[in-house]
Motif scaffolding. Structure first.
Motif, PDB file in Angstrom:
ATOM      1  N   GLU A   1      35.537  25.776  55.431  1.00 49.03           N
ATOM      2  CA  GLU A   1      35.712  24.631  56.468  1.00 49.03           C
ATOM      3  C   GLU A   1      34.136  24.115  56.901  1.00 49.03           C
ATOM      4  O   GLU A   1      33.026  24.858  56.822  1.00 49.03           O
ATOM      5  CB  GLU A   1      36.340  25.276  57.685  1.00 49.03           C
ATOM      6  N   SER A   2      34.199  23.050  57.189  1.00 47.84           N
ATOM      7  CA  SER A   2      32.870  22.401  57.835  1.00 47.84           C
ATOM      8  C   SER A   2      33.446  21.304  58.766  1.00 47.84           C
ATOM      9  O   SER A   2      34.523  20.883  58.825  1.00 47.84           O
ATOM     10  CB  SER A   2      31.925  21.910  56.614  1.00 47.84           C
TER      11      SER A   2
ATOM     12  N   GLY B   1      32.867  21.191  62.190  1.00 48.75           N
ATOM     13  CA  GLY B   1      32.911  21.441  63.502  1.00 48.75           C
ATOM     14  C   GLY B   1      31.460  21.181  64.321  1.00 48.75           C
ATOM     15  O   GLY B   1      30.825  20.806  63.701  1.00 48.75           O
TER      16      GLY B   1
ATOM     17  N   LEU C   1      37.208  17.445  60.430  1.00 48.43           N
ATOM     18  CA  LEU C   1      37.031  18.806  59.663  1.00 48.43           C
ATOM     19  C   LEU C   1      37.301  18.556  58.315  1.00 48.43           C
ATOM     20  O   LEU C   1      38.327  17.892  58.103  1.00 48.43           O
ATOM     21  CB  LEU C   1      37.975  20.010  60.409  1.00 48.43           C
TER      22      LEU C   1
ATOM     23  N   CYS D   1      38.092  21.093  54.781  1.00 49.44           N
ATOM     24  CA  CYS D   1      38.556  22.401  53.852  1.00 49.44           C
ATOM     25  C   CYS D   1      38.211  21.992  52.681  1.00 49.44           C
ATOM     26  O   CYS D   1      39.302  21.612  52.199  1.00 49.44           O
ATOM     27  CB  CYS D   1      39.855  22.665  54.473  1.00 49.44           C
TER      28      CYS D   1
ATOM     29  N   TRP E   1      45.988  23.900  59.036  1.00 52.39           N
ATOM     30  CA  TRP E   1      44.848  24.429  60.045  1.00 52.39           C
ATOM     31  C   TRP E   1      45.631  24.943  61.367  1.00 52.39           C
ATOM     32  O   TRP E   1      46.555  24.633  61.860  1.00 52.39           O
ATOM     33  CB  TRP E   1      44.295  22.876  60.758  1.00 52.39           C
TER      34      TRP E   1
ATOM     35  N   ARG F   1      44.179  27.194  64.931  1.00 54.53           N
ATOM     36  CA  ARG F   1      42.704  27.065  65.740  1.00 54.53           C
ATOM     37  C   ARG F   1      43.254  28.515  66.548  1.00 54.53           C
ATOM     38  O   ARG F   1      44.458  28.718  66.937  1.00 54.53           O
ATOM     39  CB  ARG F   1      42.636  25.965  66.668  1.00 54.53           C
TER      40      ARG F   1
ATOM     41  N   VAL G   1      38.107  27.905  67.476  1.00 55.83           N
ATOM     42  CA  VAL G   1      37.558  27.842  66.130  1.00 55.83           C
ATOM     43  C   VAL G   1      38.727  27.503  65.270  1.00 55.83           C
ATOM     44  O   VAL G   1      39.933  28.030  65.466  1.00 55.83           O
ATOM     45  CB  VAL G   1      37.203  29.208  65.718  1.00 55.83           C
TER      46      VAL G   1
ATOM     47  N   TYR H   1      40.858  27.104  61.566  1.00 57.14           N
ATOM     48  CA  TYR H   1      40.767  27.501  60.256  1.00 57.14           C
ATOM     49  C   TYR H   1      41.455  26.789  59.327  1.00 57.14           C
ATOM     50  O   TYR H   1      42.618  26.308  59.952  1.00 57.14           O
ATOM     51  CB  TYR H   1      41.096  29.239  60.464  1.00 57.14           C
TER      52      TYR H   1
ATOM     53  N   GLN I   1      36.553  30.774  56.631  1.00 57.65           N
ATOM     54  CA  GLN I   1      35.939  31.617  57.755  1.00 57.65           C
ATOM     55  C   GLN I   1      36.049  30.913  59.116  1.00 57.65           C
ATOM     56  O   GLN I   1      35.536  31.711  59.988  1.00 57.65           O
ATOM     57  CB  GLN I   1      34.439  31.800  57.120  1.00 57.65           C
TER      58      GLN I   1
ATOM     59  N   THR J   1      35.457  26.980  61.600  1.00 61.35           N
ATOM     60  CA  THR J   1      34.444  26.288  62.068  1.00 61.35           C
ATOM     61  C   THR J   1      34.713  26.042  63.704  1.00 61.35           C
ATOM     62  O   THR J   1      35.806  25.767  63.973  1.00 61.35           O
ATOM     63  CB  THR J   1      34.312  25.002  61.325  1.00 61.35           C
ATOM     64  N   GLN J   2      33.436  26.227  64.393  1.00 58.53           N
ATOM     65  CA  GLN J   2      33.890  25.957  65.876  1.00 58.53           C
ATOM     66  C   GLN J   2      33.679  24.633  66.380  1.00 58.53           C
ATOM     67  O   GLN J   2      33.064  23.765  65.762  1.00 58.53           O
ATOM     68  CB  GLN J   2      32.548  26.729  66.522  1.00 58.53           C
TER      69      GLN J   2
END
Length: 123
Positions: free
Chosen positions: A6-7, A9, A20, A22, A36, A38, A93, A95, A115, A117-118
């Motif tokens: 993931e990216s 955040g 976001l 994935c 997704w 969270r 977070v 996922y 993993q 992303t916040q």
């Protein structure tokens, strides 16, 4: 085997937007349902949205309907979550998860996880 990363955040003000991503590895990505979830501190992991392999169907938690949109690009092996009109309660977070099936609703049905992303929404 599917690896998910993931990216996207970050910190955003209430009312703002984030997208976001994935990114998945694995040549059978197009056959997987992607979702997704969270998880906020001290809370359970909750379903947010999912998209079927063909992109024909999408599903959303009531709390995000009309604000979030899930989409996928099976050529790029990537799933996106566009989040608009963000609220402080969206802080968590996030996922992405994959399951090699046409439909899966609960976290235990998903075999592969990123993993996380916040996402932090300030009020």
């Amino acid at each position: 085997q599917v690896d998910l990363v993931e990216s996207g955040g970050g910190l955003v003000q209430a009312g703002g937007s984030l997208r976001l991503s994935c990114a998945a590895s694995g040549h059978t990505f197009s056959t997987y349902i992607i979702a997704w979830f969270r998880q906020a501190p001290g809370k359970e992991r909750d379903f947010v949205a999912s998209i079927t392999p063909s992109s024909y169907n999408t599903y959303y938690a009531d709390s995000v309907k009309g604000r979030f949109a899930i989409s996928r690009d099976n050529i790029k092996n990537t799933v996106y979550l566009q989040m608009n009109s963000l609220k402080s309660e969206d802080t968590a977070v996030y996922y992405c998860a994959a399951a090699n099936t046409a439909w899966a609703r609960y976290s235990y049905e998903y075999d592969y996880w990123g993993q996380g992303t916040q996402v932090t929404v300030s009020s």
